[in-house]
Design a protein around this motif. Structure first.
Motif, PDB file in Angstrom:
ATOM      1  N   SER A 144      78.229   3.757  -9.277  1.00 32.10           N
ATOM      2  CA  SER A 144      79.445   4.086  -8.252  1.00 32.10           C
ATOM      3  C   SER A 144      80.398   3.271  -8.797  1.00 32.10           C
ATOM      4  N   ALA A 145      80.121   1.892  -8.784  1.00 27.78           N
ATOM      5  CA  ALA A 145      81.011   0.712  -8.792  1.00 27.78           C
ATOM      6  C   ALA A 145      80.821   0.247 -10.358  1.00 27.78           C
ATOM      7  N   LYS A 146      81.019   1.041 -11.417  1.00 27.59           N
ATOM      8  CA  LYS A 146      80.743   0.658 -12.780  1.00 27.59           C
ATOM      9  C   LYS A 146      82.120   0.088 -13.316  1.00 27.59           C
ATOM     10  N   TYR A 147      82.160  -1.139 -13.820  1.00 28.53           N
ATOM     11  CA  TYR A 147      83.391  -1.869 -14.091  1.00 28.53           C
ATOM     12  C   TYR A 147      83.307  -1.612 -15.779  1.00 28.53           C
ATOM     13  N   SER A 148      84.830  -1.708 -16.050  1.00 31.83           N
ATOM     14  CA  SER A 148      84.964  -1.544 -17.631  1.00 31.83           C
ATOM     15  C   SER A 148      85.001  -2.870 -18.146  1.00 31.83           C
ATOM     16  N   SER A 149      83.801  -3.443 -18.604  1.00 31.36           N
ATOM     17  CA  SER A 149      83.168  -4.809 -18.947  1.00 31.36           C
ATOM     18  C   SER A 149      83.110  -4.881 -20.159  1.00 31.36           C
ATOM     19  N   SER A 150      83.532  -6.206 -20.646  1.00 32.70           N
ATOM     20  CA  SER A 150      83.088  -6.589 -22.128  1.00 32.70           C
ATOM     21  C   SER A 150      81.750  -7.074 -22.169  1.00 32.70           C
ATOM     22  N   LEU A 151      80.807  -6.941 -21.098  1.00 31.49           N
ATOM     23  CA  LEU A 151      79.378  -7.336 -21.028  1.00 31.49           C
ATOM     24  C   LEU A 151      78.560  -6.122 -21.574  1.00 31.49           C
ATOM     25  N   TYR A 152      79.056  -4.834 -22.209  1.00 36.16           N
ATOM     26  CA  TYR A 152      78.308  -3.846 -22.600  1.00 36.16           C
ATOM     27  C   TYR A 152      78.014  -3.809 -24.029  1.00 36.16           C
ATOM     28  N   SER A 153      78.901  -4.664 -24.820  1.00 39.75           N
ATOM     29  CA  SER A 153      78.864  -4.580 -26.087  1.00 39.75           C
ATOM     30  C   SER A 153      77.420  -4.553 -26.993  1.00 39.75           C
ATOM     31  N   PRO A 154      76.604  -5.375 -26.344  1.00 38.14           N
ATOM     32  CA  PRO A 154      75.218  -5.434 -27.019  1.00 38.14           C
ATOM     33  C   PRO A 154      74.533  -3.811 -26.902  1.00 38.14           C
ATOM     34  N   PHE A 155      74.581  -3.381 -25.488  1.00 30.58           N
ATOM     35  CA  PHE A 155      74.262  -2.022 -25.317  1.00 30.58           C
ATOM     36  C   PHE A 155      74.724  -1.041 -26.219  1.00 30.58           C
ATOM     37  N   ARG A 156      76.081  -1.174 -26.644  1.00 32.89           N
ATOM     38  CA  ARG A 156      76.588  -0.224 -27.314  1.00 32.89           C
ATOM     39  C   ARG A 156      76.319  -0.322 -28.869  1.00 32.89           C
ATOM     40  N   ASP A 157      75.869  -1.566 -29.323  1.00 35.86           N
ATOM     41  CA  ASP A 157      75.134  -1.616 -30.850  1.00 35.86           C
ATOM     42  C   ASP A 157      73.840  -0.808 -30.400  1.00 35.86           C
ATOM     43  N   ALA A 158      73.263  -1.118 -29.542  1.00 38.22           N
ATOM     44  CA  ALA A 158      71.915  -0.527 -29.306  1.00 38.22           C
ATOM     45  C   ALA A 158      71.768   0.836 -29.141  1.00 38.22           C
ATOM     46  N   ALA A 159      72.773   1.633 -28.701  1.00 35.96           N
ATOM     47  CA  ALA A 159      72.778   2.789 -28.211  1.00 35.96           C
ATOM     48  C   ALA A 159      73.686   3.633 -29.219  1.00 35.96           C
ATOM     49  N   GLU A 160      74.462   2.829 -30.223  1.00 30.96           N
ATOM     50  CA  GLU A 160      75.529   3.361 -30.978  1.00 30.96           C
ATOM     51  C   GLU A 160      76.513   4.155 -30.011  1.00 30.96           C
ATOM     52  N   SER A 161      76.912   3.876 -29.203  1.00 28.72           N
ATOM     53  CA  SER A 161      77.644   4.640 -28.252  1.00 28.72           C
ATOM     54  C   SER A 161      78.915   3.926 -28.144  1.00 28.72           C
ATOM     55  N   ALA A 162      79.715   2.985 -28.982  1.00 33.82           N
ATOM     56  CA  ALA A 162      80.902   2.538 -28.651  1.00 33.82           C
ATOM     57  C   ALA A 162      82.011   3.662 -28.827  1.00 33.82           C
ATOM     58  N   PRO A 163      83.080   3.530 -27.913  1.00 33.40           N
ATOM     59  CA  PRO A 163      84.308   4.532 -28.418  1.00 33.40           C
ATOM     60  C   PRO A 163      84.776   4.432 -29.734  1.00 33.40           C
ATOM     61  N   LYS A 164      85.016   5.666 -30.414  1.00 38.02           N
ATOM     62  CA  LYS A 164      85.759   5.402 -31.875  1.00 38.02           C
ATOM     63  C   LYS A 164      87.226   5.225 -31.811  1.00 38.02           C
ATOM     64  N   PHE A 165      87.844   5.473 -30.655  1.00 32.12           N
ATOM     65  CA  PHE A 165      89.125   5.138 -30.306  1.00 32.12           C
ATOM     66  C   PHE A 165      89.324   4.900 -28.673  1.00 32.12           C
TER      67      PHE A 165
END
Ligand code: PBG
Ligand code: ZN
Length: 321
Positions: A191-212
């Motif tokens: 519900s309260a999901k913040y746009s956080s810089s703390l997700y970057s290891p997850f995005r490496d792990a899940a290959e889910s970083a936005p391309k733009f």
């Protein structure tokens, strides 16, 4: 007042200290996240998350049994699919990575299966919704979320966890589940999901970083707390069964506010960046990992969380065994 009152009296004896303890962690409070990767044959360590790996589907049964032996009861699944496209079609494929994983774990274990419901791991552009130009289209995205929810339900998921922060996502998912006979599948809403810089290891792990661009048009601005209460209130009205605050440690004030305002169970997501910071400091010998992790997990519960989603859960389970 002093000298009649002495706060130290109850701190003198360890048994008494324990007896008057206000917050206690239980193994049943935890959900352990798992990354399942359709493209690999062996366990693959995630460099930015020491101790956490991506697993091939074939390893899931063993992993699940290991978790059960440690006393853990619940997992949250994330998938890395074989193919990605604009519309995340592999996310609602009945033979998709999560669908297969759910069936496997249900067959082989008694774990409670939560599945993250989003598009970002399945889209070529890495956004959590349908993209047109540089916009993320809210209502078109809801149609995809409904397809994903239905295919998860058909695969036997126990709880769906929409994490895309689209408006109306809980209502859309509740409707599709109910109209297909899945009235009893709960929704744990990010519900309260913040746009956080703390997700970057997850995005490496899940290959889910936005391309733009970034996720600021749908995830929340970390400067805001009243807005979080509105997000949560809306999700409750739309039919959420469990609400979530994410990340956790920089957002204990939000957990606390939500605890005071709402009566639903609250989940807190102790995210990848929080994990990696603690893990790397521990590995460098700067902090005592076990002590720090117990303290941080307790602080999340003390703030008001009923459920803690954490990559530390497996270590924690080992320590208390
Ligand atoms: C997908 C999703 C993300 C996380 C959970 N679900 C990443 C994101 O929003 O970019 C982050 C979890 C973590 O950092 O541990 N929407
Ligand atoms: Zn997403």
């Amino acid at each position: 007042m002093f000298p009649n009152v002495r706060m130290r009296r109850l701190r003198e004896n360890a048994i008494l200290r324990r007896m008057v303890e206000e917050t206690e962690l239980e193994i049943e409070d935890f959900i352990y996240p798992i990354f399942v990767d359709e493209n690999i044959k062996n366990r693959m360590e995630i460099p930015s998350m020491p101790g956490i790996s991506r697993l091939p589907i074939d390893y899931l049964a063993d992993e699940g049994k290991e978790l059960e032996d440690l006393g853990l009861k619940a997992v949250l699944l994330f998938g890395i699919p074989y193919c990605k496209d604009e519309g995340a079609s592999s996310a609602y494929d009945d033979k998709g990575v999560i669908q297969k994983s759910i069936r496997k774990l249900k067959e082989e274990t008694n774990l409670l299966i939560f599945a993250d419901l989003c598009m970002c791991e399945y889209t070529s552009h890495g956004h959590c919704g349908i993209v047109s130009g540089n916009k993320i289209l809210n209502d078109k995205t809801l149609e995809i979320y409904q397809k994903i929810a239905l295919s998860y339900a058909k695969s036997g998921v126990d709880v769906v966890a929409p994490s895309g922060m689209m408006d109306g996502q809980v209502k859309a998912i509740r409707e599709i589940l109910d109209s297909n006979g899945y009235e009893y599948i709960p929704i744990m809403a990010y519900s309260a999901k913040y746009s956080s810089s703390l997700y970057s290891p997850f995005r490496d792990a899940a290959e889910s970083a936005p391309k733009f661009g970034d996720r600021k048009t749908y995830q929340m601005n970390y400067s805001n707390s009243r807005e979080a209460m509105r997000e949560i209130e809306l999700d409750i009205m739309e039919g959420a069964d469990i609400i979530m605050v994410k990340p956790s440690l920089f957002y204990l004030d939000i957990i606390k506010m939500a605890r005071e305002k709402f009566d639903l169970p609250i989940a807190a997501y102790n995210v990848s960046g929080e994990y990696s910071m603690v893990k790397s400091a521990s590995m460098a010998g700067y902090i005592d990992e076990k002590a720090v992790v117990k303290e941080l997990l307790t602080s999340i519960k003390r703030a008001g969380a009923d459920i803690i989603i954490s990559y530390h859960a497996k270590d924690y389970a080992r320590w208390i065994k």
